[in-house]
Design an enzyme around this catalytic site. Structure first.
Site, PDB file in Angstrom:
ATOM      1  N   ASP A 120       0.640  -1.212  -0.064  1.00 54.42           N
ATOM      2  CA  ASP A 120      -0.108  -0.014  -0.014  1.00 54.42           C
ATOM      3  C   ASP A 120       0.923   1.413   0.057  1.00 54.42           C
ATOM      4  O   ASP A 120       1.928   1.152   0.522  1.00 54.42           O
ATOM      5  CB  ASP A 120      -0.797   0.008   1.347  1.00 54.42           C
ATOM      6  CG  ASP A 120      -1.988  -1.167   1.166  1.00 54.42           C
ATOM      7  OD1 ASP A 120      -2.531  -1.473  -0.068  1.00 54.42           O
ATOM      8  OD2 ASP A 120      -2.164  -1.467   2.224  1.00 54.42           O
ATOM      9  N   ASP A 138      -7.297  -1.291  -4.504  1.00 49.73           N
ATOM     10  CA  ASP A 138      -8.035  -1.085  -3.641  1.00 49.73           C
ATOM     11  C   ASP A 138      -9.185   0.055  -4.159  1.00 49.73           C
ATOM     12  O   ASP A 138     -10.442   0.056  -4.218  1.00 49.73           O
ATOM     13  CB  ASP A 138      -7.511  -0.589  -2.414  1.00 49.73           C
ATOM     14  CG  ASP A 138      -6.667  -1.565  -1.557  1.00 49.73           C
ATOM     15  OD1 ASP A 138      -6.923  -2.676  -1.874  1.00 49.73           O
ATOM     16  OD2 ASP A 138      -6.016  -1.061  -1.044  1.00 49.73           O
TER      17      ASP A 138
END
EC number: 3.4.23.36
Length: 156
Positions: A120, A138
């Site tokens: 991330d 995401d």
């Protein structure tokens, strides 16, 4: 345009964007570091997550979450395929949504298989309030789910 072709193109573009950005982060940033982009609002970070959204099951003291999420993702891919088969060609919101979710799911699945965790790097915050870091996959999954909700609402 054929629904399978449209969903396929969207999923491939999503997957490529996701993997290229994650590779860049892994190569250019040291793990657990951050670079301020917009002070007080946005950083680029290099973090990893063994769990799911919002850090669910992101714990070092358990080891089964990788296999669990791989299996869940594979089941979800099957469900996406069945949904795509049943959707009408004219339902573009549903087709685009399924393509986005498919590309995002595969992007995070690749991370889980290759690295045992998901990279991330987008970190939005205000003061001391941070939204959990996330990635392109995401974003695609959320946008895809939103497009499918719009489709369900429009088609009741």
């Amino acid at each position: 345009m054929n629904k399978y072709f449209l969903a396929g193109i969207i999923s491939v573009v999503t997957l490529v964007l996701d993997q290229v950005t994650k590779i860049a982060v892994r190569e250019k940033m040291v793990l657990w570091t951050s670079e301020v982009v917009i002070p007080g609002f946005f950083n680029l970070v290099h973090v990893v997550n063994k769990g799911a959204a919002f850090g669910f099951l992101n714990r070092a003291d358990i080891t089964w979450q990788r296999n669990f999420f791989v299996v869940v993702t594979i089941i979800a891919l099957g469900a996406i395929a069945m949904l795509l088969k049943s959707v009408e060609e004219k339902d573009k919101f549903q087709i685009v949504g399924l393509g986005l979710v498919l590309g995002g799911a595969i992007g995070n699945l690749i991370d889980r298989i290759l690295y045992h965790e998901v990279t991330d790097f987008l970190d939005f915050y205000y003061g001391s309030h941070h939204y959990p870091a996330f990635n392109v996959a995401d974003i695609a999954i959320c946008l895809g789910a939103f497009a499918m909700i719009i489709s369900f609402y429009k088609n009741k």
